[in-house]
Design an enzyme around this catalytic site. Structure first.
Site, PDB file in Angstrom:
ATOM      1  N   ARG A  75     -12.717   7.792  -1.289  1.00 51.04           N
ATOM      2  CA  ARG A  75     -11.442   8.533  -1.288  1.00 51.04           C
ATOM      3  C   ARG A  75     -11.466   9.666  -2.310  1.00 51.04           C
ATOM      4  O   ARG A  75     -10.956  10.759  -2.065  1.00 51.04           O
ATOM      5  CB  ARG A  75     -10.284   7.568  -1.605  1.00 51.04           C
ATOM      6  CG  ARG A  75     -10.022   6.581  -0.491  1.00 51.04           C
ATOM      7  CD  ARG A  75      -8.962   5.562  -0.898  1.00 51.04           C
ATOM      8  NE  ARG A  75      -7.691   6.182  -1.238  1.00 51.04           N
ATOM      9  CZ  ARG A  75      -6.718   5.564  -1.921  1.00 51.04           C
ATOM     10  NH1 ARG A  75      -6.890   4.318  -2.335  1.00 51.04           N
ATOM     11  NH2 ARG A  75      -5.588   6.173  -2.184  1.00 51.04           N
ATOM     12  N   GLN A  80       4.302   9.266  -5.571  1.00 52.90           N
ATOM     13  CA  GLN A  80       3.606   7.996  -5.316  1.00 52.90           C
ATOM     14  C   GLN A  80       2.122   8.259  -5.120  1.00 52.90           C
ATOM     15  O   GLN A  80       1.348   7.326  -4.982  1.00 52.90           O
ATOM     16  CB  GLN A  80       4.164   7.341  -4.048  1.00 52.90           C
ATOM     17  CG  GLN A  80       5.626   7.015  -4.165  1.00 52.90           C
ATOM     18  CD  GLN A  80       6.160   6.336  -2.915  1.00 52.90           C
ATOM     19  OE1 GLN A  80       6.890   5.369  -2.996  1.00 52.90           O
ATOM     20  NE2 GLN A  80       5.813   6.835  -1.759  1.00 52.90           N
ATOM     21  N   ASN A  81       1.764   9.540  -5.053  1.00 56.32           N
ATOM     22  CA  ASN A  81       0.363   9.871  -4.785  1.00 56.32           C
ATOM     23  C   ASN A  81      -0.487   9.675  -6.027  1.00 56.32           C
ATOM     24  O   ASN A  81      -0.021   9.819  -7.156  1.00 56.32           O
ATOM     25  CB  ASN A  81       0.241  11.310  -4.292  1.00 56.32           C
ATOM     26  CG  ASN A  81       0.892  11.490  -2.938  1.00 56.32           C
ATOM     27  OD1 ASN A  81       1.162  10.502  -2.266  1.00 56.32           O
ATOM     28  ND2 ASN A  81       1.152  12.706  -2.546  1.00 56.32           N
ATOM     29  N   HIS A 109       2.230   5.612  -9.262  1.00 55.35           N
ATOM     30  CA  HIS A 109       1.143   4.706  -8.864  1.00 55.35           C
ATOM     31  C   HIS A 109      -0.180   5.034  -9.548  1.00 55.35           C
ATOM     32  O   HIS A 109      -1.237   4.626  -9.079  1.00 55.35           O
ATOM     33  CB  HIS A 109       0.969   4.744  -7.340  1.00 55.35           C
ATOM     34  CG  HIS A 109       2.133   4.177  -6.591  1.00 55.35           C
ATOM     35  ND1 HIS A 109       2.298   4.296  -5.230  1.00 55.35           N
ATOM     36  CD2 HIS A 109       3.207   3.471  -7.026  1.00 55.35           C
ATOM     37  CE1 HIS A 109       3.424   3.682  -4.861  1.00 55.35           C
ATOM     38  NE2 HIS A 109       3.990   3.186  -5.928  1.00 55.35           N
ATOM     39  N   CYS A 139      -9.911  -2.886 -22.893  1.00 54.60           N
ATOM     40  CA  CYS A 139      -9.117  -2.204 -23.933  1.00 54.60           C
ATOM     41  C   CYS A 139      -8.113  -1.203 -23.364  1.00 54.60           C
ATOM     42  O   CYS A 139      -7.333  -0.619 -24.115  1.00 54.60           O
ATOM     43  CB  CYS A 139     -10.042  -1.506 -24.941  1.00 54.60           C
ATOM     44  SG  CYS A 139     -10.795   0.010 -24.329  1.00 54.60           S
ATOM     45  N   CYS A 153     -15.742   0.813 -25.111  1.00 58.86           N
ATOM     46  CA  CYS A 153     -16.176  -0.556 -25.423  1.00 58.86           C
ATOM     47  C   CYS A 153     -17.180  -1.100 -24.420  1.00 58.86           C
ATOM     48  O   CYS A 153     -17.573  -2.263 -24.512  1.00 58.86           O
ATOM     49  CB  CYS A 153     -14.967  -1.483 -25.529  1.00 58.86           C
ATOM     50  SG  CYS A 153     -14.247  -1.912 -23.933  1.00 58.86           S
ATOM     51  N   THR A 213       7.110  10.466   2.549  1.00 60.24           N
ATOM     52  CA  THR A 213       6.920   9.062   2.182  1.00 60.24           C
ATOM     53  C   THR A 213       7.624   8.187   3.212  1.00 60.24           C
ATOM     54  O   THR A 213       8.714   8.503   3.675  1.00 60.24           O
ATOM     55  CB  THR A 213       7.390   8.747   0.754  1.00 60.24           C
ATOM     56  OG1 THR A 213       7.283   7.340   0.541  1.00 60.24           O
ATOM     57  CG2 THR A 213       8.794   9.200   0.468  1.00 60.24           C
ATOM     58  N   GLU A 249       8.164  12.020  10.812  1.00 57.14           N
ATOM     59  CA  GLU A 249       8.763  10.982  11.652  1.00 57.14           C
ATOM     60  C   GLU A 249      10.033  10.456  10.994  1.00 57.14           C
ATOM     61  O   GLU A 249      10.182  10.551   9.780  1.00 57.14           O
ATOM     62  CB  GLU A 249       7.796   9.800  11.783  1.00 57.14           C
ATOM     63  CG  GLU A 249       6.529  10.140  12.507  1.00 57.14           C
ATOM     64  CD  GLU A 249       5.486   9.028  12.392  1.00 57.14           C
ATOM     65  OE1 GLU A 249       5.804   7.964  11.801  1.00 57.14           O
ATOM     66  OE2 GLU A 249       4.364   9.252  12.870  1.00 57.14           O
TER      67      GLU A 249
END
Ligand code: NAD
Ligand code: ZN
Length: 249
Positions: free
Chosen positions: A72, A102-103, A120, A131, A154, A192, A219
């Protein structure tokens, strides 16, 4: 399809608004060539995204989940922001605008939007499982090794810096977003599906507090019937219609 009169009303509300809150979802990046989860192209090797973007899937097979994210990410790094991303940059020039997304593709920031509230997370980063340190995912790793990234601080294993199904949203980001929707004059909900929370709750929070809510989506969604205006078109065409001259910024 919005009637001409409805479109003119929506335009007038947007133009008069001082505070605007915007929520974007995968649909705004579809025209940049990044598949939405729920479209046919969202599938990867016949897996449903909902079955991959989860803590359980990662625990079962972290290498496979990383492979999906790297696949992706490659698309994202080769993609460019589109007209709808840029329209929001322009709108922010003369309005008090809070952009919530939200992307996880980082395209709003690449288009020039500032202080984007990423509900997100961001898939261009890895997050150390030990950590919490964030690292940019290196291209070399992406292109050649196809192995799991490790923390630069780390050396422990790192996961994608995204929120998976079943995980909590970052509380401070959500609080900031809720405040912006509560106090806005106009809320825009773009691309969305309204299925993944908090899309629906932010839009309705704004509406209950007296804001005008405008949806742009190809839609109808579960929200459409409840909102003030719905433009059933692409994100870029919807923003073009809303901001066409003589829209005065
Ligand atoms: P979704 O895939 O559930 O829904 C996308 C929505 O966009 C649908 O309602 C669809 O009708 C609409 N749409 C598709 N093409 C459009 C266009 N050109 N213009 C306007 N609308 C269009 O996406 P979601 O609701 O954002 O939820 C899925 C979650 O998956 C997201 O919250 C995100 O974390 C993640 N995701 C992110 C990306 C990304 O960063 N680009 C892509 C896919 C999934
Ligand atoms: Zn670490």
């Amino acid at each position: 399809m919005a009637t001409t009169m409805m479109l003119e009303q929506a335009r007038a509300h947007l133009q008069q608004a001082q505070r605007i809150a915007v929520l974007t979802g995968a649909g705004i990046s579809a025209e940049s060539g990044i598949p939405t989860f729920r479209g046919a192209q969202g599938l990867w090797r016949n897996h449903r995204p909902e079955d991959l973007a989860s803590p359980a899937a990662y625990a079962r097979d972290p290498a496979m989940i990383w492979e999906w994210y790297l696949w992706r990410l490659e698309k994202v790094l080769h993609a460019q922001p589109n007209e709808a991303h840029y329209a929001l940059v322009q709108l922010a020039q003369n309005k008090q605008l809070t952009l919530v997304t939200q992307n996880v593709d980082g395209l709003h920031t690449r288009a020039g939007s500032q202080a984007v509230l990423e509900l997100h997370g961001n898939m261009t980063q890895s997050r150390c499982e030990s950590c919490g340190n964030l690292d940019a995912i290196p291209h070399a790793l992406l292109l050649e090794q196809r192995t799991i990234p490790h923390c630069s601080q780390c050396s422990q294993r790192a996961r994608p810096n995204v929120v998976w199904f079943g995980e909590n949203l970052p509380a401070a980001v959500l609080e900031h977003a809720s405040e912006a929707f509560y106090h806005c004059d106009v809320a825009l909900v773009i691309g969305t599906s309204g299925v993944v929370q908090p899309a629906a709750s932010l839009a309705l929070l704004a509406q209950d507090a007296g804001a005008v809510v405008i949806e742009i989506n190809l839609e109808p969604t579960p929200l459409t019937a409840r909102l003030d205006y719905a433009l059933q078109t692409t994100a870029s065409a919807g923003m073009r219609q809303l901001m066409a001259p003589p829209f005065i910024l």
